[in-house]
Design a protein around this motif. Structure first.
Motif: not given
Length: 331
Positions: A135-159
């Motif tokens: 359950l993520g945050q609003r698309k385009g907001g900082m919480p969601q963008m940082v969340g996706e950024f961190v996931l990708k750093q751990h080789d996780i594709n959020p989509q």
């Protein structure tokens, strides 16, 4: 007799001087905060300790619940100053706004959310998120963008690697997590710690620790307001800086006791525990300067999320002169 008259005149003059000083009108600043969060502890300290009042400002605080609503309030003059993610200033600038918002004082310098799991995860690794409902945050907001950024750093594709849900209003996310089927959620304090205490969730990671320094929450105002009220903005920034230094020098318990009026439903001990999390990971900026490396990190995060509408120059949307003058002239 002449001596008595002279004393009386001096006394009257002194009384008139005191009356004039006491009757000096404060300048009212309408301040809109994007949400109510312990993440903004220095702001509440500035209000409760009277630092704005000392500067001759009457700050009227309103909570606008969301970046889009906060920027609407600012651009429509419903607010003079906004406390919101600096990414919103980029969105406005990219729309060719003639009177766009400029960041002039940074309050927080890391992400303020925590990854909360519904079930205990004593040996949590980021791989555990794969194949789950998040359950993520609003698309385009900082919480969601940082969340996706961190996931990708751990080789996780959020989509593709998980079921990412972004259709819940910011204020309703905690309730949706408790009542829904999501296995993970991204939450601010004190909600994250409260959920842990009540057994509704378990904090397993910090997005702030994972993502590094970024101008996460910043005070901003329209160009026109900054130009026409430069003295008031300097006073405002001075009060913010004084609060930042106070927070840096005091314990989480002392900070919690000061700002509890803004979180009446949360006891001091819980507030202190949450504040300590933020202090220990360096979330509270110790001065109001937004530096260029942080701005670059912000743009990298937005670019990675596919949300950077334009490569906005640091010098266009960030004013450090006010903060630098305040720090240079500190008492």
């Amino acid at each position: 007799m002449k001596k008595i008259k002279r004393i009386m005149l001096l006394s009257c003059g002194f009384l008139l001087f005191l009356t004039a000083c006491n009757n000096q009108e404060e300048t009212t600043i309408k301040l809109a905060e994007v949400t109510r969060s312990l993440f903004y502890a220095p702001q509440y300290v500035a209000l409760e300790k009277g630092f704005f009042k000392e500067a001759g400002l009457n700050v009227e605080l309103q909570t606008t619940w969301g970046g889009d609503k906060t920027m609407t309030a600012l651009l429509s003059d419903g607010a003079d100053v906004a406390l919101v993610g600096s990414e919103t200033s980029i969105y406005v600038y990219a729309q060719d706004s003639k009177d766009y918002a400029v960041n002039f004082a940074q309050l927080t310098q890391t992400d303020g959310t925590f990854l909360v799991a519904k079930e205990p995860k004593p040996n949590f690794t980021w791989e555990d998120i794969k194949g789950t409902t998040f359950l993520g945050q609003r698309k385009g907001g900082m919480p969601q963008m940082v969340g996706e950024f961190v996931l990708k750093q751990h080789d996780i594709n959020p989509q593709t690697d998980l079921d990412l849900q972004q259709n819940i209003e910011f204020a309703n996310i905690p309730g949706a997590f408790v009542s829904g089927d999501a296995e993970y959620v991204q939450l601010f304090e004190p909600t994250a710690s409260t959920f842990e205490k009540e057994g509704k969730g378990h904090i397993v990671a910090s997005f702030g620790e994972e993502s590094g320094h970024v101008p996460y929450t910043v005070f901003m105002a329209k160009q026109s307001f900054l130009k026409e009220n430069d003295a008031e903005i300097e006073k405002f920034t001075k009060a913010v800086y004084k609060a930042q230094q106070w927070v840096e020098a005091h314990s989480a318990k002392e900070i919690a006791q000061v700002i509890q009026p803004y979180f009446e439903d949360t006891d001091v001990e819980m507030l202190a525990a949450s504040i300590d999390r933020y202090k220990s990971q360096g979330s509270f900026a110790t001065d109001p300067i937004l530096d260029e490396s942080e701005w670059s990190n912000l743009k990298d995060i937005m670019q990675e999320a596919g949300e950077l509408p334009a490569d906005v120059p640091y010098t266009d949307l960030v004013n450090t002169k006010i903060a630098e003058e305040v720090i240079g002239n500190k008492e």
